[in-house]
Scaffold this motif. Sequence first.
Motif, mmCIF file in Angstrom:
data_model
loop_
_atom_site.group_PDB
_atom_site.id
_atom_site.type_symbol
_atom_site.label_atom_id
_atom_site.label_comp_id
_atom_site.label_asym_id
_atom_site.label_seq_id
_atom_site.Cartn_x
_atom_site.Cartn_y
_atom_site.Cartn_z
ATOM 1 N N TYR A 97 0.722 -1.256 -0.097
ATOM 2 C CA TYR A 97 0.159 -0.020 -0.093
ATOM 3 C C TYR A 97 0.947 1.294 -0.070
ATOM 4 C CZ TYR A 97 -4.347 -2.310 0.436
ATOM 5 O OH TYR A 97 -5.770 -3.172 0.539
ATOM 6 N N SER A 98 2.007 1.207 0.626
ATOM 7 C CA SER A 98 2.917 2.323 0.553
ATOM 8 C C SER A 98 3.425 2.551 -0.612
ATOM 9 C CB SER A 98 3.959 1.977 1.563
ATOM 10 O OG SER A 98 4.824 3.082 1.620
ATOM 11 N N SER A 99 3.673 1.457 -1.467
ATOM 12 C CA SER A 99 4.264 1.880 -2.676
ATOM 13 C C SER A 99 3.505 2.240 -3.741
ATOM 14 C CB SER A 99 4.968 0.546 -3.172
ATOM 15 O OG SER A 99 5.927 -0.083 -2.246
ATOM 16 N N VAL A 100 2.257 1.618 -3.827
ATOM 17 C CA VAL A 100 1.088 1.945 -4.848
ATOM 18 C C VAL A 100 0.553 3.247 -4.471
ATOM 19 C CG1 VAL A 100 -1.239 1.334 -5.950
ATOM 20 C CG2 VAL A 100 0.466 -0.525 -5.180
ATOM 21 N N THR A 101 0.536 3.658 -3.237
ATOM 22 C CA THR A 101 0.031 5.143 -2.957
ATOM 23 C C THR A 101 1.194 6.104 -3.003
ATOM 24 O OG1 THR A 101 0.383 4.915 -0.573
ATOM 25 C CG2 THR A 101 -1.747 4.212 -1.503
ATOM 26 N N LYS B 134 0.155 -0.089 11.836
ATOM 27 C CA LYS B 134 0.281 -0.152 10.454
ATOM 28 C C LYS B 134 -0.984 -0.373 9.861
ATOM 29 C CE LYS B 134 4.932 -2.460 11.033
ATOM 30 N NZ LYS B 134 5.716 -3.769 11.209
ATOM 31 N N LEU B 135 -1.864 -1.045 10.631
ATOM 32 C CA LEU B 135 -3.124 -1.277 10.024
ATOM 33 C C LEU B 135 -4.190 0.090 10.184
ATOM 34 C CD1 LEU B 135 -3.971 -4.936 11.098
ATOM 35 C CD2 LEU B 135 -3.495 -4.130 8.988
ATOM 36 N N VAL B 136 -3.674 1.048 10.865
ATOM 37 C CA VAL B 136 -4.229 2.194 10.890
ATOM 38 C C VAL B 136 -3.824 3.276 9.623
ATOM 39 C CG1 VAL B 136 -4.610 4.329 12.303
ATOM 40 C CG2 VAL B 136 -4.835 2.180 13.353
ATOM 41 N N LEU B 137 -2.294 3.017 9.549
ATOM 42 C CA LEU B 137 -1.988 3.970 8.443
ATOM 43 C C LEU B 137 -2.234 3.468 7.096
ATOM 44 C CD1 LEU B 137 1.496 3.926 10.471
ATOM 45 C CD2 LEU B 137 0.039 6.052 9.757
ATOM 46 N N ILE B 138 -2.758 2.204 6.654
ATOM 47 C CA ILE B 138 -2.982 1.634 5.532
ATOM 48 C C ILE B 138 -4.043 2.592 4.912
ATOM 49 C CG2 ILE B 138 -3.969 -0.250 4.109
ATOM 50 C CD1 ILE B 138 -1.680 -2.057 5.594
ATOM 51 N N PRO B 139 -5.021 2.630 5.533
ATOM 52 C CA PRO B 139 -6.355 3.207 5.144
ATOM 53 C C PRO B 139 -5.958 4.774 4.932
ATOM 54 C CG PRO B 139 -6.983 2.612 7.230
ATOM 55 C CD PRO B 139 -5.598 1.662 6.812
ATOM 56 N N ALA B 140 -5.074 5.354 5.928
ATOM 57 C CA ALA B 140 -4.716 6.709 5.858
ATOM 58 C C ALA B 140 -4.078 6.983 4.547
ATOM 59 C CB ALA B 140 -3.801 7.160 6.912
#
Length: 467
Positions: free
Chosen positions: A105-109, A439-445
């Motif tokens: 998710y960090s890469s694609v976003t 980390k699971l909180v940061l993914i939707p962010a």
Amino acid sequence: MALAALLRPLAALWVALGLVAALVGLAAFGLGERHLAPLFGATLVVGVVPGCLILAATRSMPVGASALDALVLGLLAWITIPLLAAVPFYLSGYFDPVDSLFEAYSSVTTTGAILLPPEDLPRSLVLWRAVLSWLGGFATVLLAIAVFAALDSDIPAIRRSTLLTIQPDDVFSHLRLAATRIFLVYAVLTSVIWLALILTGNAPFVAITLAFGSISTGGYAPFSGGLDEHLGAVSITLVMLGCLVGAVNFSLYWDALRDRKAWLDIDLAGIAILVTVLAAFFIIASPGHLLQNLARSVFVVTTSGYAYGTAAMPVLVAAIFIAMIGGAAGSTTGGIKISRIMLLWRRMDVELATLADPSIVRPMSFRARPAPDRALIAIWSYVLAFLFALGIGTILLTLSGLNFEHGFIAMAAALANVGPLYQEAAIGWDWDRMSDGAKLVLIPAMILGRLEVLAALAAVWALFIRK
């Protein structure tokens, strides 16, 4: 909303990702890592097989969608594509399931938050990070120009361009044309940066990783530490130029081919002002390092977040808030976008003039277009939604075990898609030290920041609530 309007384009994206994964698998052979090629083959299978089945099943179904429907497609794409992209990370054995998702998710976003330094990973996985960021940057520009422009057709903060004629009642009718033109501009500019980096003495792998990471403003590099530890001044300047190229509205490049006056766009002036102001803060805090301060300023404004030097980021508060502004609308940067802030600034000027002399009537305009009150309300709504997400996310991160300072900066970095900024906030601050809950909180962010907070909420409303 027709089912095919969502499934067919979404399936095409899965197939496209699978084919790109196959290319990276072939690159693994060239990098001497043939044992990792099957990992990318797994993404090929999980992307192409269901994608082709859906495309075959919906072949005779009509496809058409409004801008809001296309926004729902964007939300589903940003949720599902990283799930497929996480497969090589997980199968490699370097990441557990949560870390694999976080990396994908960090890469694609184009957030650029990494859990393991490049030196600890095979080069094919480092390349996979950069490729995903490059694809995410392209998708971001396409979404902004083909969808957000249709949703915000009355808002002068969005640049009008000859790149694409928008039809809000059926965005998909012109989506292929928009994708072709944007991809052409995006690929050509990336190739120029890559070739320039090679000509300045960098290895092809280093050059392609930096080219992908800079123009997508993902901040990916094939090495850890500051750029000055591995690159010369000329190469660092090229990386800065790549980040600035990504921070500009890509429709401007198309328009500039026909009209040189396009370079007078107000977004360019706004980016220049932000870079100058932040560089001045850095120079005052750390005099005598002109290139370092200028480079750091560019990397913050463009939300790429490349590191320069080993010292912690000076004037951190200013850097965080300027990163949350970001670059131009229609660019690969994160943040609220400079044109929206400039429009609100223009409104403040009008209001102050009215307070000084109530008899003066000053019409509100921006980019030589009237700025109706509904446009300003929409922008204020977006800013407030961004700040609301920042506050709620910070609270959730503190509940996951982070202190308030760490939680606030981490959430700001995720929403502005400038992950490296968190690591530059202080020595020893690393994403891998966070709990799985954080980390699971940061993914939707990251998704909220990439899709833009208010637009993401509108997509959720359209998907689950609208009848």
